[in-house]
Each structure stands twice: as C-alpha cells, then as structure tokens.
Design a protein around this motif. Structure first.
Motif, mmCIF file in Angstrom:
data_model
loop_
_atom_site.group_PDB
_atom_site.id
_atom_site.type_symbol
_atom_site.label_atom_id
_atom_site.label_comp_id
_atom_site.label_asym_id
_atom_site.label_seq_id
_atom_site.Cartn_x
_atom_site.Cartn_y
_atom_site.Cartn_z
ATOM 1 N N THR A 205 106.679 62.011 64.799
ATOM 2 C CA THR A 205 105.512 62.860 64.534
ATOM 3 C C THR A 205 104.305 62.527 65.408
ATOM 4 O O THR A 205 103.425 63.370 65.610
ATOM 5 C CB THR A 205 105.085 62.747 63.069
ATOM 6 N N GLY A 206 104.250 61.278 65.914
ATOM 7 C CA GLY A 206 103.103 60.864 66.710
ATOM 8 C C GLY A 206 101.889 60.503 65.881
ATOM 9 O O GLY A 206 100.819 60.213 66.421
ATOM 10 N N LYS A 207 102.023 60.503 64.557
ATOM 11 C CA LYS A 207 100.899 60.167 63.681
ATOM 12 C C LYS A 207 100.801 58.647 63.493
ATOM 13 O O LYS A 207 101.810 57.947 63.493
ATOM 14 C CB LYS A 207 101.062 60.840 62.323
ATOM 15 N N THR A 208 99.578 58.156 63.317
ATOM 16 C CA THR A 208 99.362 56.722 63.146
ATOM 17 C C THR A 208 99.948 56.241 61.820
ATOM 18 O O THR A 208 99.725 56.849 60.762
ATOM 19 C CB THR A 208 97.855 56.402 63.178
ATOM 20 N N LEU A 209 100.698 55.159 61.901
ATOM 21 C CA LEU A 209 101.312 54.595 60.698
ATOM 22 C C LEU A 209 100.252 53.928 59.821
ATOM 23 O O LEU A 209 99.224 53.471 60.318
ATOM 24 C CB LEU A 209 102.375 53.570 61.094
ATOM 25 N N LYS A 210 100.547 53.843 58.525
ATOM 26 C CA LYS A 210 99.615 53.240 57.571
ATOM 27 C C LYS A 210 100.117 51.857 57.155
ATOM 28 O O LYS A 210 101.338 51.629 57.052
ATOM 29 C CB LYS A 210 99.469 54.125 56.337
ATOM 30 N N PRO A 211 99.197 50.921 56.908
ATOM 31 C CA PRO A 211 99.618 49.574 56.469
ATOM 32 C C PRO A 211 100.164 49.621 55.042
ATOM 33 O O PRO A 211 99.702 50.393 54.206
ATOM 34 C CB PRO A 211 98.325 48.768 56.552
ATOM 35 N N ILE A 212 101.156 48.807 54.802
ATOM 36 C CA ILE A 212 101.774 48.779 53.476
ATOM 37 C C ILE A 212 100.788 48.262 52.420
ATOM 38 O O ILE A 212 99.876 47.479 52.738
ATOM 39 C CB ILE A 212 103.044 47.890 53.494
ATOM 40 N N THR A 213 100.951 48.728 51.204
ATOM 41 C CA THR A 213 100.111 48.279 50.088
ATOM 42 C C THR A 213 101.017 47.882 48.921
ATOM 43 O O THR A 213 102.201 48.268 48.855
ATOM 44 C CB THR A 213 99.165 49.395 49.612
ATOM 45 N N GLU A 214 100.470 47.117 47.995
ATOM 46 C CA GLU A 214 101.234 46.710 46.817
ATOM 47 C C GLU A 214 101.698 47.926 46.031
ATOM 48 O O GLU A 214 102.817 47.970 45.510
ATOM 49 C CB GLU A 214 100.372 45.792 45.939
ATOM 50 N N TYR A 215 100.834 48.947 45.988
ATOM 51 C CA TYR A 215 101.185 50.178 45.268
ATOM 52 C C TYR A 215 102.412 50.847 45.900
ATOM 53 O O TYR A 215 103.353 51.254 45.205
ATOM 54 C CB TYR A 215 99.987 51.140 45.292
ATOM 55 N N MET A 216 102.427 50.951 47.246
ATOM 56 C CA MET A 216 103.540 51.608 47.940
ATOM 57 C C MET A 216 104.836 50.806 47.774
ATOM 58 O O MET A 216 105.920 51.375 47.635
ATOM 59 C CB MET A 216 103.212 51.770 49.426
ATOM 60 N N ILE A 217 104.721 49.488 47.781
ATOM 61 C CA ILE A 217 105.906 48.643 47.615
ATOM 62 C C ILE A 217 106.530 48.873 46.245
ATOM 63 O O ILE A 217 107.745 49.083 46.112
ATOM 64 C CB ILE A 217 105.539 47.156 47.785
ATOM 65 N N LYS A 218 105.698 48.838 45.212
ATOM 66 C CA LYS A 218 106.211 49.001 43.846
ATOM 67 C C LYS A 218 106.760 50.407 43.605
ATOM 68 O O LYS A 218 107.741 50.571 42.873
ATOM 69 C CB LYS A 218 105.101 48.695 42.836
ATOM 70 N N LYS A 219 106.141 51.419 44.228
ATOM 71 C CA LYS A 219 106.558 52.797 43.975
ATOM 72 C C LYS A 219 107.814 53.179 44.744
ATOM 73 O O LYS A 219 108.692 53.875 44.207
ATOM 74 C CB LYS A 219 105.415 53.759 44.335
ATOM 75 N N TYR A 220 107.952 52.679 45.986
ATOM 76 C CA TYR A 220 109.047 53.168 46.816
ATOM 77 C C TYR A 220 110.096 52.107 47.195
ATOM 78 O O TYR A 220 111.185 52.457 47.667
ATOM 79 C CB TYR A 220 108.484 53.756 48.111
ATOM 80 N N ILE A 221 109.786 50.809 47.001
ATOM 81 C CA ILE A 221 110.717 49.789 47.491
ATOM 82 C C ILE A 221 111.184 48.846 46.379
ATOM 83 O O ILE A 221 112.381 48.718 46.110
ATOM 84 C CB ILE A 221 110.061 48.968 48.631
ATOM 85 N N CYS A 222 110.243 48.175 45.744
ATOM 86 C CA CYS A 222 110.598 47.145 44.750
ATOM 87 C C CYS A 222 109.587 47.171 43.604
ATOM 88 O O CYS A 222 108.464 46.671 43.748
ATOM 89 C CB CYS A 222 110.620 45.764 45.415
ATOM 90 N N ASP A 224 109.452 45.584 40.973
ATOM 91 C CA ASP A 224 109.132 44.278 40.385
ATOM 92 C C ASP A 224 108.301 43.394 41.339
ATOM 93 O O ASP A 224 108.085 42.218 41.053
ATOM 94 C CB ASP A 224 110.439 43.530 40.033
ATOM 95 N N PHE A 225 107.866 43.971 42.417
ATOM 96 C CA PHE A 225 107.127 43.174 43.429
ATOM 97 C C PHE A 225 105.844 42.608 42.816
ATOM 98 O O PHE A 225 105.132 43.287 42.090
ATOM 99 C CB PHE A 225 106.802 44.052 44.627
ATOM 100 N N ASN A 226 105.562 41.363 43.187
ATOM 101 C CA ASN A 226 104.335 40.711 42.740
ATOM 102 C C ASN A 226 103.745 39.989 43.958
ATOM 103 O O ASN A 226 104.332 39.019 44.445
ATOM 104 C CB ASN A 226 104.597 39.704 41.620
ATOM 105 N N LYS A 227 102.621 40.458 44.407
ATOM 106 C CA LYS A 227 102.023 39.920 45.632
ATOM 107 C C LYS A 227 101.688 38.441 45.476
ATOM 108 O O LYS A 227 101.750 37.665 46.434
ATOM 109 C CB LYS A 227 100.768 40.726 46.007
ATOM 110 N N ASN A 228 101.272 38.049 44.312
ATOM 111 C CA ASN A 228 100.898 36.666 44.077
ATOM 112 C C ASN A 228 102.135 35.804 43.806
ATOM 113 O O ASN A 228 102.091 34.611 43.882
ATOM 114 C CB ASN A 228 99.915 36.569 42.905
#
Length: 228
Positions: A205-222, A224-228
């Motif tokens: 797409t040529g659009k700038t990528l966005k940095p990952i966030t805790e919210y995105m990790i929990k919603k789309y990847i894991c 049970d993720f806990n940053k701490n």
C-alpha cells in the motif's frame, strides 16, 4: 490579396505625411491614386477596403489593378509582384533571423535534454534495485520484463537486512527493555492486518506502518499478553 498592401500604405501616410485621422489618410491616398494612375478611385471604396483589412475578417480585400499598382509605387515598388516578393523574402528572413538569434538557447535546451537522458540512463544502469518477495526484500537488476516499475524500489541495505513480514505469537518479544517497539503493523490491499520487524512503508500500500501497542497485541495476537 491586397490586405497587407493597403495597411502598409496607410501606415506610411500616417507616419510620413503626418496625418492623424483615417479620413485624411483615405483622402490623401485616393488623390495619390488618381494622380499616379490617371484613374479615379473614390474615398468610400478605399475606406471600405481598409476597414475590412484591419478587421481581420474573411472579407476579401482586392483593389483595382491600377489602384494596387499606385499604392505599390507609393511604397517604393514598381509593381505588386515586386512588393509581394519582398514581403515573402522578409518573412523568410525574419524566421531565419529568429532561429539565429535563439540558436544558442535552442542548442542549450537540446544539450540539457540529451544530458538528462544520458545521466538518467547511466543512473538506472548502475543503480541497485530491490523488489518485495512474499515476506522480504530481494536485490534485483533493473529489468522491466521481469518486474513492473511499481515493484522496483531503489536498493536499501537496511530494508534488505532488517525489514521482514513476520507472524508474531505470545512468545514474541514486542518491546525492548527501554519500552521501545520491536514490531509494526499495517493492512495490505485486501485489508488484512500484517506485522513487520521494522518501521517503514507497507510494501503493497505504501502507507506508513504503525508501532505495535499492548491493545493491538491483546486484540489480534495474544489476549493473555502482559507487558509487565
């Protein structure tokens, strides 16, 4: 046919005879025709032809032969054919003089265009290129038969070495010890979310990528993720 002849005669009369009004010029030229040819040529018809001449309409401007010859004599020519030939030569000379006057500019423009083409060609031949292949960039040669111009990107060593499409999981390290992101995300042309190992533009797409966030990790990847 006689449009230019009539206009030139009027201009000369205005300049050399000091006549300011068109009626005075018409009267002067009408008298000149009579004296020169011995034939009467009324002011009215002369004025009509002149008005048509300066109006730049499609109205034909054609004087009587004796009147045209007299106006040629007034302008310093023995016959209309001499005047007509002189006008043609002047037009050709004007074009030649224009070319000579601007010859250096023309040559500079041509040289600039040729130089640009040569530099562009040299740059393309010697420039390193890369294309996106599934999940990473690969170095390739400039070959539009193999790769489209949209796919070809200027070679970037960092993109080659560090920019990859990845499939993160719960075991993925998403942040450095300082809390900086180690994953970026963006949607492809099919609106599917994809993840990458470095900051940059999405390859499709040529659009700038966005940095990952805790919210995105929990919603789309894991979830049970806990940053701490």
């Amino acid at each position: 046919m006689h449009r230019k002849l009539l206009i030139d005669a009027y201009k000369k009369a205005e300049k050399e005879e000091g006549l300011k009004k068109k009626t005075h010029v018409t009267l002067f030229l009408s008298d000149y025709i009579v004296e020169d040819s011995g034939e009467p040529y009324g002011e009215k018809i002369l004025r009509i032809h002149y008005n048509n001449a300066i109006a730049n309409t499609n109205e034909k401007v054609e004087l009587k032969n004796f009147a045209a010859k007299s106006l040629c004599n007034y302008l310093g020519y023995t016959a209309f054919s001499d005047y007509d030939t002189s006008e043609s030569v002047t037009l050709v000379n004007s074009k030649v003089n224009f070319f000579i006057k601007h010859k250096i500019k023309f040559l500079l423009v041509i040289a600039l265009i040729l130089g640009t083409l040569l530099i562009t060609s040299f740059t393309i031949e010697n420039q390193k290129w890369m294309v996106w292949k599934t999940n990473h960039y690969e170095e390739v040669s400039f070959n539009i038969e193999k790769h489209s111009l949209n796919d070809l990107k200027i070679y970037n060593e960092d993109r080659i070495n560090y920019f990859k499409k990845v499939k993160p999981s719960c075991s993925t390290t998403y942040f450095t010890r300082n809390g900086n992101e180690k994953l970026w995300y963006g949607k492809n042309n099919q609106k599917v979310l994809e993840f990458f190992s470095a900051l940059g533009l999405h390859p499709e797409t040529g659009k700038t990528l966005k940095p990952i966030t805790e919210y995105m990790i929990k919603k789309y990847i894991c979830e049970d993720f806990n940053k701490n």
